[in-house]
Scaffold this active site. Structure first.
Site, PDB file in Angstrom:
ATOM      1  N   PHE A 149      85.178  25.595 -60.346  1.00 38.91           N
ATOM      2  CA  PHE A 149      84.476  26.596 -60.833  1.00 38.91           C
ATOM      3  C   PHE A 149      84.888  26.675 -62.346  1.00 38.91           C
ATOM      4  CE2 PHE A 149      88.727  29.291 -60.641  1.00 38.91           C
ATOM      5  CZ  PHE A 149      88.874  29.612 -61.860  1.00 38.91           C
ATOM      6  N   LYS A 173      77.974  18.963 -56.190  1.00 38.09           N
ATOM      7  CA  LYS A 173      78.060  19.908 -55.277  1.00 38.09           C
ATOM      8  C   LYS A 173      78.637  20.555 -56.589  1.00 38.09           C
ATOM      9  CE  LYS A 173      80.431  22.412 -53.314  1.00 38.09           C
ATOM     10  NZ  LYS A 173      80.250  23.384 -53.311  1.00 38.09           N
ATOM     11  N   SER A 226      91.023  22.841 -56.035  1.00 41.94           N
ATOM     12  CA  SER A 226      92.880  23.310 -56.054  1.00 41.94           C
ATOM     13  C   SER A 226      93.970  21.921 -55.859  1.00 41.94           C
ATOM     14  CB  SER A 226      93.380  24.489 -55.310  1.00 41.94           C
ATOM     15  OG  SER A 226      92.095  24.312 -54.237  1.00 41.94           O
ATOM     16  N   CYS A 281      93.236  23.970 -65.843  1.00 36.93           N
ATOM     17  CA  CYS A 281      93.947  23.271 -65.217  1.00 36.93           C
ATOM     18  C   CYS A 281      95.466  22.317 -66.450  1.00 36.93           C
ATOM     19  CB  CYS A 281      93.587  21.936 -64.554  1.00 36.93           C
ATOM     20  SG  CYS A 281      92.377  21.184 -65.883  1.00 36.93           S
ATOM     21  N   GLU A 384     100.848  27.653 -58.271  1.00 38.53           N
ATOM     22  CA  GLU A 384      99.990  27.640 -59.644  1.00 38.53           C
ATOM     23  C   GLU A 384      99.150  28.577 -59.686  1.00 38.53           C
ATOM     24  OE1 GLU A 384      96.531  25.536 -59.580  1.00 38.53           O
ATOM     25  OE2 GLU A 384      96.585  24.661 -61.318  1.00 38.53           O
TER      26      GLU A 384
HETATM   27  P1  NAD Z   1      88.897  25.054 -55.031  1.00 34.28           P
HETATM   28  O1  NAD Z   1      89.298  24.074 -54.041  1.00 34.28           O
HETATM   29  O2  NAD Z   1      88.877  25.775 -54.574  1.00 34.28           O
HETATM   30  O3  NAD Z   1      87.207  24.766 -55.082  1.00 34.28           O
HETATM   31  C1  NAD Z   1      86.848  23.033 -55.942  1.00 34.28           C
HETATM   32  C2  NAD Z   1      85.687  22.557 -55.147  1.00 34.28           C
HETATM   33  O4  NAD Z   1      85.821  23.095 -53.803  1.00 34.28           O
HETATM   34  C3  NAD Z   1      84.195  23.607 -54.497  1.00 34.28           C
HETATM   35  O5  NAD Z   1      82.982  22.858 -55.135  1.00 34.28           O
HETATM   36  C4  NAD Z   1      84.470  24.149 -53.871  1.00 34.28           C
HETATM   37  O6  NAD Z   1      83.210  24.693 -52.852  1.00 34.28           O
HETATM   38  C5  NAD Z   1      85.141  22.641 -53.218  1.00 34.28           C
HETATM   39  N1  NAD Z   1      85.848  23.538 -51.432  1.00 34.28           N
HETATM   40  C6  NAD Z   1      87.021  24.453 -51.850  1.00 34.28           C
HETATM   41  N2  NAD Z   1      87.176  25.333 -50.720  1.00 34.28           N
HETATM   42  C7  NAD Z   1      87.124  23.823 -49.524  1.00 34.28           C
HETATM   43  C8  NAD Z   1      87.239  23.599 -48.295  1.00 34.28           C
HETATM   44  N3  NAD Z   1      87.949  24.109 -47.799  1.00 34.28           N
HETATM   45  N4  NAD Z   1      86.713  22.627 -47.657  1.00 34.28           N
HETATM   46  C9  NAD Z   1      85.787  21.477 -48.338  1.00 34.28           C
HETATM   47  N5  NAD Z   1      85.015  21.927 -49.859  1.00 34.28           N
HETATM   48  C10 NAD Z   1      85.994  23.244 -51.006  1.00 34.28           C
HETATM   49  O7  NAD Z   1      88.910  25.100 -56.411  1.00 34.28           O
HETATM   50  P2  NAD Z   1      88.515  25.851 -57.489  1.00 34.28           P
HETATM   51  O8  NAD Z   1      88.906  27.584 -57.559  1.00 34.28           O
HETATM   52  O9  NAD Z   1      87.371  25.944 -57.639  1.00 34.28           O
HETATM   53  O10 NAD Z   1      88.972  25.783 -58.899  1.00 34.28           O
HETATM   54  C11 NAD Z   1      90.489  25.774 -60.015  1.00 34.28           C
HETATM   55  C12 NAD Z   1      91.383  24.251 -59.585  1.00 34.28           C
HETATM   56  O11 NAD Z   1      90.839  23.311 -59.727  1.00 34.28           O
HETATM   57  C13 NAD Z   1      92.551  24.876 -59.650  1.00 34.28           C
HETATM   58  O12 NAD Z   1      93.568  24.768 -59.197  1.00 34.28           O
HETATM   59  C14 NAD Z   1      93.063  24.210 -61.092  1.00 34.28           C
HETATM   60  O13 NAD Z   1      94.053  23.558 -61.180  1.00 34.28           O
HETATM   61  C15 NAD Z   1      91.886  23.073 -60.502  1.00 34.28           C
HETATM   62  N6  NAD Z   1      91.572  22.282 -61.688  1.00 34.28           N
HETATM   63  C16 NAD Z   1      91.939  21.004 -62.130  1.00 34.28           C
HETATM   64  C17 NAD Z   1      91.586  20.252 -62.723  1.00 34.28           C
HETATM   65  C18 NAD Z   1      91.953  18.611 -62.836  1.00 34.28           C
HETATM   66  O14 NAD Z   1      91.575  17.748 -63.413  1.00 34.28           O
HETATM   67  N7  NAD Z   1      93.069  18.096 -62.248  1.00 34.28           N
HETATM   68  C19 NAD Z   1      90.449  20.577 -63.633  1.00 34.28           C
HETATM   69  C20 NAD Z   1      90.302  21.760 -63.275  1.00 34.28           C
HETATM   70  C21 NAD Z   1      90.240  22.482 -62.409  1.00 34.28           C
END
Ligand code: NAD
Length: 499
Positions: A149, A173, A226, A281, A384
């Site tokens: 997000f 997605k 995450s 991140c 985090e």
């Molecule tokens: P998230 O892991 O909750 O969701 C990311 C994606 O995974 C979304 O599209 C979501 O629909 C999907 N998802 C969520 N739960 C799932 C599950 N149980 N099974 C399958 N798919 C699932 O992450 P978020 O809250 O949207 O984003 C924030 C996180 O992203 C933070 O931890 C941040 O550090 C990380 N992030 C990392 C980078 C990087 O390049 N390392 C960049 C931006 C954000």
């Protein structure tokens, strides 16, 4: 209430499952739209059409594909304000920050305008008598991008631009919390000349993600989110034989040496710690001053800067420093972690828990929070937080500060503030973190390089965008060719004799 769509075969398509999730306005706490959650059958149909569309797109020469990227870049520029508004509306970040989100994605599209150069293979003349070798990079076919997000424009662009410029079709997605920007980008790509079906935006939750991971036609998965989900996605995609690169969470440390410019270090910490409400991140969440004198000097400078921060909705003007968190659950979690920090003995210097804005009392805001005397055993250090919370961990020596950073399980970004070149050089070469800043708090590499963390911040191979992305989204084929007319009398024998 607005009902959002998928983007399939060049059209907005309503969901057919009857399953939706709410999209909030984080500044008011109100539901502003609902987004459809796709079924396995909807994904199957989108993938089948993408596979058909990919055949022609993959056969289109790279220069023509690059021209689509050129038009796409121009259209992103023309629609900058509209895209930024879509980002802010669903995410809550300020408009200048949202424009930065679009801009950092646009820069990756600009690199993809040079796709022909990045897709060139290698050539060897006379590898043997009459024998030449050459390699070519070919698209994988249908690939998938699954995005978080917190950068609703930048990360979908990091995924789609190199994948499409390499000749693949993509199933994107996006995060179900901020889906609108991806739909707008898909419209712009169509205007830029991308054939219908080559980019399919399929909205959804775990059900569709799992179906992507198990889908036989999908060849690769690029994920950002995450750490627990990144690890899960990597394991399931890889066990199904897919290429996968999955980028996860972070806990980025900034070391402040006694010789650093303290005012500049404090400015950097406030921007990198509280900007975008800490939902980056690459946010700095841990300040590690070396020596008590440095730590005290830093606190003295941080407090007045933090007190001046303006927190509010993106509609309140360009001078707002940061906005709300993404959900009520996130707001509650961050406040709970602040309470745990107090209970576990950290010194709470500024407290953002009781924070409210007139007219936006139900918004998901948390005020800027600063802790001193944090130790590695505390939850606020281990988790985090992904909120506007900066923790100061005092280190006695440079070696202690380096060890703390290296012992942390995450390895996305880190920074050192110092006036000493030897220390900076030592830090950059020894630290086990993927992106390092020297007097630079958020060292996101420019788009001609590649972005990626180490340790629990990334699973899989190769980094995002830049040259690595073109390697990730293509497979190499190597051809060994022999032309007999090129072999001179006795040549082959002479070659063998040389062995
Ligand atoms: P998230 O892991 O909750 O969701 C990311 C994606 O995974 C979304 O599209 C979501 O629909 C999907 N998802 C969520 N739960 C799932 C599950 N149980 N099974 C399958 N798919 C699932 O992450 P978020 O809250 O949207 O984003 C924030 C996180 O992203 C933070 O931890 C941040 O550090 C990380 N992030 C990392 C980078 C990087 O390049 N390392 C960049 C931006 C954000």
């Amino acid at each position: 209430m607005q009902e959002l769509t998928h983007w399939i075969n060049g059209k907005h398509v309503k969901g057919t499952t009857g399953r939706f999730t709410d999209v909030y306005n984080p500044a008011t706490g109100e539901v502003q739209a609902k987004v459809p959650l796709a079924s396995v059958a909807e994904l199957d149909a989108a993938v089948a059409d993408a596979a058909r569309a990919q055949v022609g797109w993959g056969a289109t020469n790279p220069q023509r594909r690059a021209r689509v990227m050129m038009k796409f870049a121009a259209l992103i520029n023309e629609n900058m304000d509209k895209l930024a508004e879509a980002v802010s509306r669903e995410h809550g970040k300020t408009l200048p920050d949202a424009r930065g989100d679009v801009q950092r994605g646009l820069e990756v599209v600009e690199v993809c305008m040079g796709a022909p150069a990045l897709l060139k293979g290698e050539y060897m003349n006379d590898g043997g008598p009459g024998i030449d070798l050459f390699s070519m990079r070919q698209p994988l076919g249908v690939v998938a991008g699954i995005t978080p997000f917190n950068f609703p424009a930048m990360i979908p662009l990091w995924k789609m631009a190199p994948a499409l410029a390499s000749g693949n079709a993509m199933i994107l997605k996006p995060s179900e919390r901020c889906p609108s920007t991806s739909l707008l980008l898909a419209e712009l790509l169509q205007q830029a000349g991308l054939p219908d079906g080559v980019l399919q935006v399929v909205n959804g939750d775990k059900e569709v993600v799992d179906a992507i991971l198990d889908h036989e036609v999908i060849q690769a998965v690029g994920f950002v989110g995450s750490t627990p989900i990144a690890q899960y996605i990597y394991g399931r995609a890889a066990s199904n034989g897919k290429r996968a690169q999955c980028f996860g969470g972070a806990k980025n440390h900034m070391i402040i040496m006694p010789d650093a410019d303290m005012d500049k270090a404090a400015d950097a910490l406030v921007g990198a710690g509280f900007g975008a409400a800490g939902e980056r991140c690459m946010a700095i969440s841990v300040a590690v001053p070396v020596g008590d004198k440095t730590a005290d000097a830093l606190i003295e400078r941080l407090v007045p800067r933090i007190e001046k921060l303006k927190v509010g909705p993106y509609t309140a003007g360009e001078d707002v420093d940061y906005g709300p968190l993404i959900t009520k659950a996130s707001q509650d979690r961050v406040k709970g972690l602040i309470t745990s920090g107090v209970n576990q003995g950290a010194t709470l210097v500024t407290d953002g828990r009781d924070f409210s804005i007139q007219g936006y009392e139900n918004g998901f805001f948390v005020g800027p929070t600063l802790f001193d005397n944090v130790t590695p055993e505390m939850d606020i250090y281990k988790e985090e937080i992904f909120g506007p919370v900066l923790s100061q961990v005092r280190a006695k020596t440079y070696e202690d500060a380096l060890k703390l950073t290296m012992d942390n399980p995450y390895g996305n970004g880190t920074a050192i503030f110092t006036a000493d070149g030897d220390t900076a050089r030592d830090f950059a070469s020894r630290v086990n973190v993927g992106m390092v800043g020297i007097n630079f708090p958020i060292p996101v590499p420019l788009s001609y390089f590649s972005f990626g963390g180490w340790k629990k911040s990334a699973f899989g191979d190769l980094n995002q965008y830049g040259p690595d992305a073109f390697r990730f989204y293509t497979k190499t084929k190597t051809v060994t060719a022999r032309w007999f007319s090129g072999i001179k009398e006795g040549g082959e024998f002479a070659f063998k004799a040389m062995d």
